[in-house]
Design a protein around this motif. Structure first.
Motif, PDB file in Angstrom:
ATOM      1  N   SER B 291      -2.961  -2.368   6.719  1.00  0.00           N
ATOM      2  CA  SER B 291      -2.667  -2.368   5.286  1.00  0.00           C
ATOM      3  C   SER B 291      -2.879  -0.993   4.649  1.00  0.00           C
ATOM      4  O   SER B 291      -2.759  -0.848   3.431  1.00  0.00           O
ATOM      5  N   ASN B 292      -3.177   0.004   5.470  1.00  0.00           N
ATOM      6  CA  ASN B 292      -3.448   1.343   4.934  1.00  0.00           C
ATOM      7  C   ASN B 292      -2.118   2.045   4.621  1.00  0.00           C
ATOM      8  O   ASN B 292      -1.422   2.542   5.516  1.00  0.00           O
ATOM      9  N   HIS B 296       0.542   4.578   6.920  1.00  0.00           N
ATOM     10  CA  HIS B 296       1.984   4.364   7.121  1.00  0.00           C
ATOM     11  C   HIS B 296       2.761   5.578   6.601  1.00  0.00           C
ATOM     12  O   HIS B 296       3.719   6.027   7.236  1.00  0.00           O
ATOM     13  N   ARG B 322       3.418  -1.057  -0.487  1.00  0.00           N
ATOM     14  CA  ARG B 322       2.038  -1.164  -0.981  1.00  0.00           C
ATOM     15  C   ARG B 322       1.784  -0.245  -2.176  1.00  0.00           C
ATOM     16  O   ARG B 322       1.078  -0.608  -3.108  1.00  0.00           O
TER      17      ARG B 322
END
Lengths: 371, 392
Positions: B291-292, B296, B322
């Protein structure tokens, strides 16, 4: 261009005969599994290793003379040092000698009292030549290099301001891991794995697989008459991709811009200079690196050789037909040796050589080198 | 602590400073570096002169202030400099010494006030900017500290070797606190290149590398081990021993396989030398912390640099899903789309970047590539020239 890969695998006998002369070109050795047809049988009969040249005879033969093939010369067969068994020069308070005897070359620096001698293992360059030296586990770029224009030694480009404090510093400039990786990866094959130098596996110069990724697999499969794993064809790349591909070593436009390299030293970076030309566009094969240069052949230094390349866009008939639409102009001064005016030779600072500026343009008298 | 009280050093004034010209090789007594700001100020030459019409009373006060400072009587020197500057408010030298002496007395608000007077009289004076930045650090005015230290370094405050360590160390902390991690690492590079180490410094480097905005002094003891170990590995890398660093990082990955931002740290270090070298590390980081968004984005960016546009695109999309306005991801996405033929969407994305930052070179580079591939010769040439113009 199509001639580069002209000779296909039509005749195993033909391949074999031709390969004999160039078998040493590529050291990709592959065994043949039992039961393989003609290629395996004939290769065994001749006791010659199977190489890329086994099939690609013509291109392998011509490539054996190409500059990239000689980007790093073999230690025991370096034409520069074999023909210059003793080179000497005085630089400041140091004297240098590069000597070759019985196929072994050494590099010596002396301050008059003491001297330091190291063997030369890596010879960078086919004409001008710089030596990478090893001492105490560290690598150094020799502070003097060979330059054909002077037919002798001179300061290595970029090292002119070095002020050596001792013999080791006078011998050469210590190079970082990263610089070393870049040097070897552009002058040799199999020189690294990730961030690790693999000098024990290094093959001098650029072998086929340095550009043709997957060549080894293709050769292995071809030995089984399986041609489904052909390496990607580089001929099909457009001008933009080709500039980026060649730019891996000759430097891309992006690389030069991102590093903010300026001045006449960037004349060496041909893809960057070419892309600064008004006429460059990525989807036009007539302006691709490959439109003018066959990497499998020596560079043609005859200016007239390139006229047809220029005329492909600027030819009289084409210019007339499409001039209004595309603003392509024909030259009012001359129809031959276009590059002699439009791609001037530029002296590389400290390089003891001139380079062709690939920024194609109308050069005005007295112009400052356009960055 | 890297910042020690320096009152004793400063009270001995310029002559003392000259005896302390060479900073210690390690950062164990950094307090001794600061008096050299004074020397630097003198070297800059801006403190001297411009006081041609001094009144007798002012001359007397100024002389007594200097004498008090030379004798190490800091309170008296501060008082006398104060009186002198009240008589002659445009006496920059007097304000600067007040600032320096207040700093040495740990009276940081007083130092900030005095140095602000200097900067009103001599805008952009690098030593005053740097010293005010250090004072603001001590008062916790971190945004101001970053502004002043950053500006001071840009104007040459760190060019004086005797001041370089303290200024760069504090600037590095402020940059990391502001989330400018890579800029912080460039400051730490100085220490590694010069083989200056210290546990606090390694912790600071570890925090910057692991993208943690906490200041070293505020970082809890229980978390120090892994961060300091990461800082040590980064330090070894920055000092030039890439093989040694590789071994240290691999041990860290084995020991702390789920700790986020370790692979990120190593990847950023490798990226400086070759984006393709960093890609595997960023991929590992994405596996550790899916989820970083930043992971990404930087993976996309590295893939873009390496020309692997089809791989870059989904990573950039993942980052933007995100954090929709993350510039790095927008650039990577825009360039990837431009290179793979989706000119319409590429233009939209790149224009989002350019609306915020019209001089974003990567965005212009992407447009140049897009036009070039599309056969738009003049537009491609125009964009390339925009980039070249930015370099001049």
């Amino acid at each position: 261009m199509s001639a580069w890969f002209a000779l296909g695998c039509k005749s195993s006998l033909g391949r074999l005969a031709a390969s004999a002369g160039v078998a040493a070109l590529v050291w990709l050795l592959w065994g043949f599994p039992a039961g393989q047809p003609e290629l395996a049988a004939t290769a065994k009969a001749a006791a010659a290793p199977v190489t890329c040249a086994t099939c690609h005879v013509g291109v392998a033969t011509s490539y054996s003379h190409a500059p990239m093939r000689h980007a790093l010369e073999p230690v025991d067969n370096d034409p520069v040092l074999l023909t210059h068994p003793k080179l000497t020069v005085e630089q400041g308070r140091y004297s240098y000698a590069v000597e070759t005897k019985d196929g072994k070359s050494t590099y010596t620096v002396s301050d008059g009292k003491d001297s330091l001698t190291v063997p030369i293992h890596w010879m960078f360059g086919q004409k001008s030549q710089t030596w990478v030296l090893e001492k105490d586990g560290n690598l150094y770029e020799g502070l003097v290099s060979y330059f054909p224009r002077e037919n002798g030694l001179g300061t290595t480009p970029g090292d002119g301001k070095t002020d050596p404090k001792n013999l080791t510093e006078a011998m050469g400039r210590k190079i970082t891991t990263w610089e070393t990786l870049q040097c070897f990866n552009c002058h040799a094959t199999a020189a690294s794995e990730g961030t690790k130098l693999t000098l024990d596996k290094l093959r001098p110069g650029l072998d086929c697989d340095r550009c043709h990724e997957g060549a080894a697999q293709h050769m292995a499969d071809a030995a089984h008459d399986n041609f489904s794993t052909l390496p990607k064809s580089l001929k099909k790349m457009d001008a933009e991709d080709t500039a980026n591909f060649c730019g891996q070593c000759h430097r891309t436009w992006d690389t030069v811009i991102r590093n903010n390299w300026k001045g006449t030293v960037d004349v060496r970076f041909q893809p960057y200079r070419l892309e600064n030309s008004k006429c460059f566009v990525g989807n036009d094969p007539r302006i691709s690196c490959l439109a003018c240069h066959n990497p499998h052949q020596p560079v043609d230094h005859n200016d007239a050789f390139y006229d047809a390349k220029c005329q492909a866009c600027h030819g009289e008939a084409k210019a007339t037909a499409v001039a209004a639409a595309t603003a392509i102009k024909s030259c009012p001064v001359s129809k031959d040796k276009c590059v002699s005016c439009h791609m001037p030779k530029v002296e590389l600072p400290g390089g003891h050589a001139t380079f062709t500026d690939h920024m194609i343009r109308v050069v005005k008298a007295g112009e400052v080198y356009p960055d | 602590m890297l910042v020690a009280p320096i009152s004793e050093a400063v009270t001995k004034g310029v002559s003392y400073c000259k005896q302390q010209i060479l900073p210690p090789r390690t950062a164990n007594s950094p307090g001794l570096w600061l008096p050299n700001l004074l020397l630097a100020a003198l070297l800059f030459g801006w403190l001297i002169g411009g006081n041609a019409q001094q009144a007798p009373q002012f001359d007397d006060l100024a002389a007594r202030a200097v004498a008090a400072r030379d004798s190490g009587n800091v309170p008296q020197a501060i008082e006398l400099y104060g009186q002198a500057t009240r008589l002659k408010p445009d006496w920059a030298e007097g304000w600067f010494y007040q600032g320096l002496l207040q700093y040495s007395s740990n009276n940081f608000p007083g130092a900030i006030d005095a140095l602000s007077h200097v900067l009103e009289l001599k805008p952009g004076a690098a030593p005053a900017l740097a010293l005010r930045g250090l004072s603001e650090f001590e008062t916790g005015a971190y945004d101001d500290s970053l502004r002043d230290l950053d500006e001071g370094v840009k104007k040459g405050a760190a060019n004086e070797p005797r001041n370089e360590q303290i200024i760069r160390y504090h600037l590095a902390q402020m940059l990391a606190r502001a989330g400018r991690f890579q800029d912080a690492m460039l400051q730490y590079q100085f220490f590694a290149s010069n083989h200056i180490d210290d546990p606090d410094l390694l912790l600071g480097l570890g925090l910057a590398g692991m993208r943690n905005t906490t200041l070293p002094k505020d970082f809890p003891a229980e978390g120090r081990e892994v961060v300091e170990a990461a800082g040590s590995a980064g330090y070894v890398f920055l000092s030039g021993d890439s093989q040694g660093a590789d071994g240290l990082f691999k041990k860290l990955f084995e020991r702390y396989p789920t700790v986020p931002n370790l692979h990120f740290f190593y990847g950023v270090l490798l990226f400086m030398h070759g984006p393709d070298l960093a890609i595997d590390q960023f991929k590992s980081e994405v596996e550790v912390a899916p989820s970083n968004a930043a992971a990404h984005a930087i993976l996309a960016y590295a893939l873009m640099f390496a020309g692997r546009f089809t791989e870059a695109q989904p990573e950039a999309e993942a980052a933007l899903a995100r954090v929709p306005d993350m510039e790095m991801a927008q650039i990577a996405l825009g360039r990837s789309l431009a290179e793979t033929g989706d000119a319409k969407r590429a233009t939209e994305v790149l224009n989002q970047v350019l609306q915020r930052d019209a001089d974003n070179m990567e965005a212009h580079m992407a447009l140049a590539a897009m036009y070039s591939r599309a056969g738009k010769r003049e537009e491609a040439y125009r964009e390339r020239m925009v980039c070249l113009g930015m370099q001049k």
